[in-house]
Scaffold this motif. Structure first.
Motif, PDB file in Angstrom:
ATOM      1  N   ALA A   1       0.340  10.987  -4.104  1.00 46.65           N
ATOM      2  CA  ALA A   1      -0.250   9.619  -4.215  1.00 46.65           C
ATOM      3  C   ALA A   1      -0.202   9.368  -5.805  1.00 46.65           C
ATOM      4  CB  ALA A   1      -1.624   9.460  -3.646  1.00 46.65           C
TER       5      ALA A   1
ATOM      6  N   ASP B   1      -6.612  13.671  -2.503  1.00 54.12           N
ATOM      7  CA  ASP B   1      -6.433  13.663  -1.116  1.00 54.12           C
ATOM      8  C   ASP B   1      -4.940  14.029  -0.787  1.00 54.12           C
ATOM      9  OD1 ASP B   1      -9.092  13.659  -0.113  1.00 54.12           O
ATOM     10  OD2 ASP B   1      -9.090  11.403  -0.375  1.00 54.12           O
TER      11      ASP B   1
ATOM     12  N   ASP C   1       0.604  -1.128  -0.256  1.00 55.95           N
ATOM     13  CA  ASP C   1      -0.117   0.178  -0.066  1.00 55.95           C
ATOM     14  C   ASP C   1       0.826   1.184   0.003  1.00 55.95           C
ATOM     15  OD1 ASP C   1      -2.026   1.883   0.059  1.00 55.95           O
ATOM     16  OD2 ASP C   1      -2.421   1.302   2.187  1.00 55.95           O
TER      17      ASP C   1
ATOM     18  N   ALA D   1       0.625   8.686   2.437  1.00 53.69           N
ATOM     19  CA  ALA D   1      -0.076   9.499   3.117  1.00 53.69           C
ATOM     20  C   ALA D   1       0.111   9.691   4.527  1.00 53.69           C
ATOM     21  CB  ALA D   1      -1.636   8.943   3.109  1.00 53.69           C
ATOM     22  N   GLU D   2       0.721   8.737   5.275  1.00 50.56           N
ATOM     23  CA  GLU D   2       1.029   8.692   6.698  1.00 50.56           C
ATOM     24  C   GLU D   2       2.510   9.476   6.936  1.00 50.56           C
ATOM     25  OE1 GLU D   2       3.020   5.502  10.012  1.00 50.56           O
ATOM     26  OE2 GLU D   2       1.709   4.823   8.519  1.00 50.56           O
TER      27      GLU D   2
ATOM     28  N   ARG E   1       0.455   4.065  -1.322  1.00 48.22           N
ATOM     29  CA  ARG E   1      -0.558   4.984  -1.427  1.00 48.22           C
ATOM     30  C   ARG E   1      -0.714   5.780   0.403  1.00 48.22           C
ATOM     31  NH1 ARG E   1      -5.619   7.015  -4.667  1.00 48.22           N
ATOM     32  NH2 ARG E   1      -4.101   7.009  -6.085  1.00 48.22           N
ATOM     33  N   GLY E   2      -1.099   4.555   0.771  1.00 48.07           N
ATOM     34  CA  GLY E   2      -1.131   4.767   2.379  1.00 48.07           C
ATOM     35  C   GLY E   2      -0.086   5.007   3.121  1.00 48.07           C
ATOM     36  N   TYR E   3       1.102   4.468   2.699  1.00 52.63           N
ATOM     37  CA  TYR E   3       2.417   4.572   3.421  1.00 52.63           C
ATOM     38  C   TYR E   3       2.689   6.219   3.297  1.00 52.63           C
ATOM     39  CZ  TYR E   3       7.346   4.394   4.165  1.00 52.63           C
ATOM     40  OH  TYR E   3       8.760   4.528   4.583  1.00 52.63           O
TER      41      TYR E   3
ATOM     42  N   ALA F   1      -1.929  13.809   4.215  1.00 49.27           N
ATOM     43  CA  ALA F   1      -2.933  14.142   3.214  1.00 49.27           C
ATOM     44  C   ALA F   1      -3.627  15.362   3.339  1.00 49.27           C
ATOM     45  CB  ALA F   1      -3.952  12.973   3.637  1.00 49.27           C
TER      46      ALA F   1
END
Length: 369
Positions: free
Chosen positions: A236, A232, A204, A210-211, A206-208, A215
């Motif tokens: 990403a 967001d 992931d 974002a953290e 994108r999630g990494y 975002a």
């Protein structure tokens, strides 16, 4: 020859170490611990350099009867690879962490320590070939193009190549390596290849990001600046991306839209038609030569350029101008992003590489598609 075998815990590095032993070299195995996260385990074929991988590497070393060590390179890996990855995305570029790992960790930090300890070479399971030419050691493609890994080794310089050993370079297929591992009784013979980014084992990205980056809502605009959607976080997205744009309305011509540019300063993503992805020129100031440099680098030189690990090489002309490596492909290349690595070949030989800083579009700017 005293050889330090970098053992990732996979089948390729296991067989490479075994071949080094068979060749009569004095071999010591080492596994690089790149994360201090307790209990980190590999999940299927995702990730690498985990606790499980270290145990697999040790089993192979025990079977070969060679000394084995685990070296903690987690701080160097964090500073030179992970932080570089995050900062590049934060700047709107698309980095290749495997290139940076080879450049900064496996063939810089590891090789440096190996030489300090009296080793002559570092051995890895990469599929590439070394040739001693008139101008020194050269890096060439492996005999098996489908597995060829010379692209990700394009960052190696002449001094590093002089102390590098690739026992798998002349192996025609990965299946032969697996069969050899099975004959040798290695438990990793059928172990899946790793993929994805090793420090993002769940895949992931994108999630990494974002953290790590954070975002923030921003606009998706067309080439004329008209807002066509929102997102967001610009981090990403990458140039050439089509899926995941979530634009509520189609382009006026009904054709799909692609990411053309990522602007982190104002958190904007620019989209447009596929033809707008065509790039007529790429350049980078961070460049290096894999072995001997061209005699007259400021003059045009016919070559081939590859901009992704699994992309086809493209005929081009290269030269060094104003402190940058400039590459002009015969035909435009689609979807090139800054931060990617362009590797230059002369036939099978890797001549050098650059991190792409700038591109020149082959398509006229205008329109709202």
């Amino acid at each position: 020859m005293r050889v330090l075998a970098a053992m990732s815990g996979g089948v390729d590095s296991a067989v490479a170490a075994a071949r080094a032993v068979d060749a009569g070299h004095d071999v010591v195995g080492v596994h690089l611990a790149l994360s201090r996260a307790g209990g980190t385990l590999r999940t299927g074929s995702r990730g690498c350099c985990t606790v499980e991988d270290a145990l697999d590497a040790r089993r192979v070393a025990d079977r070969l009867g060679i000394p084995f060590y685990v070296w903690d390179f987690s701080e160097r890996f964090r500073d030179d690879v992970i932080e570089d990855f995050v900062s590049e995305y934060r700047a709107g570029r698309t980095p290749n962490p495997c290139m940076r790992c080879n450049e900064k960790i496996k063939f810089a930090a590891l090789l440096e320590r190996a030489l300090e300890l009296g080793f002559d070479a570092v051995c890895t399971g990469h599929y590439a070939t070394l040739v001693d030419g008139a101008g020194g050691r050269e890096l060439h493609r492996s005999s098996e193009e489908a597995k060829d890994q010379s692209y990700v080794l394009g960052v190696l310089d002449a001094d590093q190549l002089a102390h590098t050993y690739f026992p798998l370079g002349d192996t025609p297929s990965k299946s032969l390596v697996r069969a050899e591992a099975e004959r040798r009784g290695f438990s990793v013979a059928t172990k899946p290849d790793s993929y994805d980014i090793c420090f993002i084992p769940d895949g992931d990205t994108r999630g990494y990001l974002a953290e790590k980056v954070g975002a923030a809502r921003g606009d998706i605009v067309d080439r004329a600046g008209e807002v066509v959607g929102s997102h967001d976080g610009a981090h990403a997205f990458t140039v050439g991306q089509r899926k995941g744009l979530k634009i509520g309305r189609p382009a006026p011509d009904g054709k799909p839209r692609f990411v053309l540019e990522v602007r982190p300063v104002d958190n904007t993503v620019v989209v447009g038609p596929r033809e707008a992805l065509a790039v007529a020129e790429i350049s980078g100031r961070r460049f290096s030569w894999a072995g001997a440099a061209p005699e007259r680098p400021e003059e045009d030189l016919r070559c081939e350029v590859q901009v992704r690990a699994h992309a086809d090489p493209v005929p081009a002309v290269m030269r060094v101008a104003d402190g940058a490596l400039v590459i002009v492909p015969d035909e435009p290349i689609s979807g090139v992003a800054t931060g990617q690595t362009a590797v230059v070949y002369l036939g099978t030989r890797v001549l050098g590489q650059c991190t792409i800083d700038a591109t020149v579009s082959a398509a006229p700017v205008g329109g709202r598609t």
